[in-house]
Motif scaffolding. Structure first.
Motif, PDB file in Angstrom:
ATOM      1  N   CYS A  65       0.791  -1.228   0.000  1.00 44.51           N
ATOM      2  CA  CYS A  65       0.000   0.000   0.000  1.00 44.51           C
ATOM      3  C   CYS A  65       0.827   1.284   0.000  1.00 44.51           C
ATOM      4  N   VAL A  66       2.152   1.165  -0.121  1.00 41.27           N
ATOM      5  CA  VAL A  66       3.013   2.350  -0.181  1.00 41.27           C
ATOM      6  C   VAL A  66       3.788   2.316  -1.495  1.00 41.27           C
ATOM      7  N   PHE A  67       3.856   3.476  -2.171  1.00 38.41           N
ATOM      8  CA  PHE A  67       4.399   3.515  -3.523  1.00 38.41           C
ATOM      9  C   PHE A  67       5.510   4.552  -3.648  1.00 38.41           C
ATOM     10  N   TYR A  68       6.506   4.193  -4.471  1.00 40.33           N
ATOM     11  CA  TYR A  68       7.577   5.109  -4.863  1.00 40.33           C
ATOM     12  C   TYR A  68       7.610   5.112  -6.393  1.00 40.33           C
ATOM     13  N   PHE A  69       7.671   6.297  -6.975  1.00 39.54           N
ATOM     14  CA  PHE A  69       7.682   6.382  -8.439  1.00 39.54           C
ATOM     15  C   PHE A  69       9.056   6.812  -8.949  1.00 39.54           C
ATOM     16  N   LEU A  70       9.464   6.169 -10.045  1.00 39.93           N
ATOM     17  CA  LEU A  70      10.791   6.369 -10.607  1.00 39.93           C
ATOM     18  C   LEU A  70      10.672   6.417 -12.120  1.00 39.93           C
ATOM     19  N   ASN A  71      11.824   6.255 -12.814  1.00 41.78           N
ATOM     20  CA  ASN A  71      11.843   6.439 -14.262  1.00 41.78           C
ATOM     21  C   ASN A  71      12.189   5.194 -15.059  1.00 41.78           C
ATOM     22  N   SER A  72      12.701   4.168 -14.401  1.00 39.65           N
ATOM     23  CA  SER A  72      13.093   2.963 -15.137  1.00 39.65           C
ATOM     24  C   SER A  72      13.037   1.758 -14.218  1.00 39.65           C
ATOM     25  N   GLY A  73      12.944   0.590 -14.838  1.00 43.70           N
ATOM     26  CA  GLY A  73      12.957  -0.635 -14.064  1.00 43.70           C
ATOM     27  C   GLY A  73      14.233  -0.799 -13.267  1.00 43.70           C
ATOM     28  N   SER A  74      15.345  -0.372 -13.824  1.00 35.69           N
ATOM     29  CA  SER A  74      16.613  -0.463 -13.090  1.00 35.69           C
ATOM     30  C   SER A  74      16.569   0.384 -11.818  1.00 35.69           C
ATOM     31  N   GLU A  75      16.032   1.598 -11.920  1.00 39.27           N
ATOM     32  CA  GLU A  75      15.891   2.432 -10.726  1.00 39.27           C
ATOM     33  C   GLU A  75      14.985   1.757  -9.696  1.00 39.27           C
ATOM     34  N   ALA A  76      13.903   1.153 -10.174  1.00 42.75           N
ATOM     35  CA  ALA A  76      12.961   0.504  -9.264  1.00 42.75           C
ATOM     36  C   ALA A  76      13.625  -0.662  -8.535  1.00 42.75           C
ATOM     37  N   ASN A  77      14.365  -1.480  -9.255  1.00 41.00           N
ATOM     38  CA  ASN A  77      15.007  -2.626  -8.621  1.00 41.00           C
ATOM     39  C   ASN A  77      16.120  -2.203  -7.662  1.00 41.00           C
ATOM     40  N   ASP A  78      16.817  -1.140  -8.006  1.00 41.47           N
ATOM     41  CA  ASP A  78      17.852  -0.629  -7.097  1.00 41.47           C
ATOM     42  C   ASP A  78      17.223  -0.133  -5.797  1.00 41.47           C
ATOM     43  N   LEU A  79      16.097   0.568  -5.912  1.00 44.12           N
ATOM     44  CA  LEU A  79      15.411   1.040  -4.706  1.00 44.12           C
ATOM     45  C   LEU A  79      14.881  -0.141  -3.896  1.00 44.12           C
ATOM     46  N   ALA A  80      14.355  -1.158  -4.569  1.00 41.43           N
ATOM     47  CA  ALA A  80      13.862  -2.342  -3.853  1.00 41.43           C
ATOM     48  C   ALA A  80      14.968  -2.992  -3.036  1.00 41.43           C
ATOM     49  N   LEU A  81      16.157  -3.039  -3.589  1.00 42.16           N
ATOM     50  CA  LEU A  81      17.300  -3.600  -2.874  1.00 42.16           C
ATOM     51  C   LEU A  81      17.631  -2.755  -1.642  1.00 42.16           C
ATOM     52  N   ARG A  82      17.578  -1.434  -1.786  1.00 39.65           N
ATOM     53  CA  ARG A  82      17.822  -0.538  -0.649  1.00 39.65           C
ATOM     54  C   ARG A  82      16.764  -0.737   0.440  1.00 39.65           C
ATOM     55  N   LEU A  83      15.506  -0.836   0.028  1.00 38.29           N
ATOM     56  CA  LEU A  83      14.425  -1.044   0.992  1.00 38.29           C
ATOM     57  C   LEU A  83      14.636  -2.333   1.782  1.00 38.29           C
ATOM     58  N   ALA A  84      14.962  -3.401   1.052  1.00 38.09           N
ATOM     59  CA  ALA A  84      15.154  -4.702   1.698  1.00 38.09           C
ATOM     60  C   ALA A  84      16.303  -4.653   2.701  1.00 38.09           C
ATOM     61  N   ARG A  85      17.388  -4.043   2.329  1.00 36.94           N
ATOM     62  CA  ARG A  85      18.553  -4.007   3.218  1.00 36.94           C
ATOM     63  C   ARG A  85      18.303  -3.127   4.442  1.00 36.94           C
ATOM     64  N   GLN A  86      17.612  -2.021   4.237  1.00 36.36           N
ATOM     65  CA  GLN A  86      17.326  -1.151   5.375  1.00 36.36           C
ATOM     66  C   GLN A  86      16.364  -1.824   6.356  1.00 36.36           C
ATOM     67  N   TYR A  87      15.380  -2.512   5.828  1.00 35.56           N
ATOM     68  CA  TYR A  87      14.370  -3.160   6.683  1.00 35.56           C
ATOM     69  C   TYR A  87      14.954  -4.344   7.447  1.00 35.56           C
ATOM     70  N   THR A  88      15.728  -5.176   6.760  1.00 36.77           N
ATOM     71  CA  THR A  88      16.245  -6.398   7.384  1.00 36.77           C
ATOM     72  C   THR A  88      17.549  -6.194   8.134  1.00 36.77           C
ATOM     73  N   LYS A  89      18.275  -5.132   7.792  1.00 40.11           N
ATOM     74  CA  LYS A  89      19.623  -4.897   8.317  1.00 40.11           C
ATOM     75  C   LYS A  89      20.598  -5.985   7.866  1.00 40.11           C
ATOM     76  N   HIS A  90      20.237  -6.685   6.811  1.00 40.22           N
ATOM     77  CA  HIS A  90      21.095  -7.709   6.216  1.00 40.22           C
ATOM     78  C   HIS A  90      21.585  -7.230   4.855  1.00 40.22           C
ATOM     79  N   GLU A  91      22.565  -7.927   4.308  1.00 45.71           N
ATOM     80  CA  GLU A  91      23.151  -7.507   3.029  1.00 45.71           C
ATOM     81  C   GLU A  91      22.889  -8.461   1.876  1.00 45.71           C
TER      82      GLU A  91
END
Length: 463
Positions: A105-131
C-alpha cells in the motif's frame, strides 16, 4: 531544423560513429530502420509493415491515441517534481493499489525498471539490516552496478559473483535440475533456496532478500510451478529476509489470468516488495516500487530523504493512469488470455509436427518456444533459432530469442496482438520449418512482401 530523413545506411554509419558499440541492434547484420508504429505494427522508412511480436514496452499498442492525448494535455498544463501537491500522483497510486494485495500500500515512483530494482534492494537491506541477496540463475534485473551484481546473466561475463550474492537454480521443469517427471519439483526447487540460506549462515552471512522475476524472461520464458514462491518465501522469511517480485517484464495483465504474474502462484502468496517498469508507461519512462508500511517506515527511519527528480511527475502519472484506463476499457487482460491461449494451441500443434520444438510454455501473451536439436538431451538449437528469427524478419515478422542457449523464441507482443496475427505468425513458422516454397500472404498490411526465392530454411525430419 531537423535534417532531411537519412537513408538506412547513412543512419547506420552515424550510429556506428557516434553510439557506443556495446549498444546492440536487433538483426545486426541487416538492421531494420523503424520510423513509425501503431498498435502491434511497426513501419520502416519505405512504409513496409512489420508485425511486432516482442515489444512488451508498448503494452497497449504503439502510439495509442489515448496515451498520446493524456501526455499532450498534461504537458500543456504542468510538469514538475513531486515536492508539490498534485492530484495525478495520489490518483495514480490509489489506482495501482486497487490492483494489488492490500498490504502492498506504499508507492515510490521512478523512471526505469533499473531504478525501481535498485530502490527495492535498498528497501530490503534497510528493513532487514542484512546484506545478502538470493537470485535465480540466468536472471537479469537491470543495468545499474548493484543490479549487474545480482544478475548472473551479466556478472558471469564481467567481474564474477560477489560474496553477498547467492544463485539458486531456475525453477524450470523442462530443462532445469528438477523436471516434469520429478515427484515434487516445487519442494525440490524451494529446498535449493533453503540449502543456500543454510550455507550462507554457516559463513556468517545474512539474507536480505530473495529477488525474483515473477516469470523469468531472459532465463528462457520460464513459468515457475505454482507453490514454489510460497515455499521459497517461507525459508527466506524464516531467515529474516524479504521476497521481492520483479514484475518489470510481465505485469499489468500480460499473463491473462491475473493482473500480476506473481498471482499465478496462488491467492495465498503476497510478496513484500513489487517492482514495475517497461509496460507501465507504454513507452514513456515510468517505474514504480510497491511495498508494505513496515518496510517503508523502516526506510524513512534513516532520516534520509528519498527524492527522484522526475519520478511521479504529473505527466508521467497522467500517462500511467491512461494506460490503466486503456487496459480496462479495451479489456486487454481478458484479450491477452484469449489470444494467448489460441497462440499456445497453435504452437503446441506445431510441436507435434516439428521435432525441433521441444517445449511450448507460457501464460497469456508471455510465451516461450524452446527449440532443441534432439529430444533425449534437449540440446539448445541455438543456430537454428537464430536462422529462424532472421527468416521471419525477412517475412516482416519481428521475433527474438532468449534463454542461456539463445534458443527460446519469445513472444511478448503489444496486448492488442490479434488472433489473425497469431495465426499468421504460426503459419509462417510452419512453412519455414517445413521448407515450403510458398508463404502465407498478409491481407492486412500496407505493403505485402513478395515471396523470396529461397524459402527453404532447414529440414527437420532428420531429428
Amino acid at each position: 531544423m531537423r535534417p532531411a530523413q537519412r537513408s538506412r545506411q547513412e543512419t547506420l554509419a552515424l550510429r556506428r560513429q557516434l553510439i557506443g558499440s556495446s549498444c546492440k541492434l536487433f538483426f545486426a547484420n541487416d538492421p531494420v530502420k523503424i520510423v513509425k508504429a501503431k498498435g502491434q505494427y511497426m513501419y520502416d522508412e519505405n512504409g513496409r509493415q512489420y508485425l511486432d511480436c516482442i515489444n512488451n514496452v508498448a503494452h497497449v499498442g504503439h502510439c495509442h491515441p489515448d496515451i498520446v492525448k493524456a501526455a499532450h494535455e498534461q504537458n500543456q498544463l504542468l510538469n514538475t517534481n513531486s515536492r508539490y501537491l498534485h492530484d495525478n500522483l495520489v490518483d495514480y497510486a490509489e489506482r495501482l493499489s486497487k490492483t494489488l494485495p492490500a498490504k502492498l500500500c506504499v508507492f515510490y515512483f521512478l523512471n526505469s525498471g533499473s531504478e525501481a530494482n535498485d530502490l527495492a534492494l535498498r528497501l530490503a537491506r534497510q528493513y532487514t539490516k542484512h546484506e545478502d541477496v538470493i537470485v535465480l540463475d540466468h536472471a537479469y534485473h537491470g543495468h545499474l552496478t548493484t543490479l549487474i551484481d545480482i544478475s548472473p546473466y551479466k556478472f558471469r561475463n564481467l567481474e564474477g559473483q560477489k560474496e553477498w550474492v547467492h544463485v539458486a537454480p531456475v525453477p524450470d521443469t523442462y530443462r532445469g535440475v528438477y523436471r516434469e517427471d520429478h515427484e515434487d519439483s516445487v519442494t525440490a526447487y524451494a529446498n535449493e533456496v533453503e540449502n543456500i540460506i543454510e550455507q550462507a549462515h554457516r559463513r556468517g552471512r545474512k539474507i536480505a532478500a530473495f529477488f525474483v522475476e515473477s516469470l523469468p524472461s531472459v532465463g528462457g520464458q520460464i513459468i515457475p510451478p505454482a507453490g514454489y514462491f510460497q515455499k521459497a518465501a517461507e525459508h527466506v522469511h524464516k531467515a529474516g529476509g524479504v521476497f521481492i517480485a520483479d514484475e518489470i517484464q510481465v505485469g499489468f495483465g500480460r499473463v491473462g489470468k491475473h493482473f500480476w504474474a506473481f498471482q499465478l502462484q496462488g491467492e495465498d502468496f503476497i510478496p513484500d516488495i513489487v517492482t514495475m517498469g517497461k509496460p507501465i508507461g507504454n513507452g514513456h519512462p515510468i517505474a514504480c516500487v510497491a511495498t508494505t508500511k513496515e518496510i517503508a517506515e523502516a526506510f524513512a527511519a534513516t532520516g534520509v530523504e528519498y527524492f527522484n527528480t522526475f519520478g511521479g511527475n504529473p505527466v508521467s502519472c497522467a500517462i500511467g493512469l491512461a494506460v490503466l484506463d486503456v487496459i480496462e476499457k479495451e479489456q486487454l487482460q481478458a484479450h491477452a488470455l484469449e489470444v494467448g491461449n489460441f497462440l499456445m494451441k497453435l504452437l503446441k500443434e506445431q510441436k507435434i509436427k516439428h521435432p525441433i520444438i521441444g517445449d511450448v510454455r507460457g501464460s497469456g501473451l508471455f510465451i516461450g518456444v524452446d527449440l532443441i536439436k534432439d529430444q533425449a538431451e534437449r540440446t539448445p538449437a541455438t543456430a537454428e533459432a537464430e536462422l529462424l528469427i532472421t527468416r521471419l524478419k525477412e517475412e516482416y515478422i519481428l521475433l527474438s530469442t532468449d534463454g542461456p542457449g539463445r534458443n527460446v523464441l519469445k513472444f511478448k507482443p503489444p496486448m492488442c496482438f490479434s488472433m489473425e496475427d497469431a495465426k499468421f505468425v504460426v503459419d509462417t513458422m510452419d512453412k519455414l520449418l517445413t521448407g515450403r516454397s510458398q508463404l502465407p500472404q498478409r491481407e492486412y498490411g500496407k505493403r505485402t512482401p513478395e515471396p523470396t526465392e529461397n524459402m527453404h530454411l532447414f529440414y527437420l525430419s532428420r531429428f
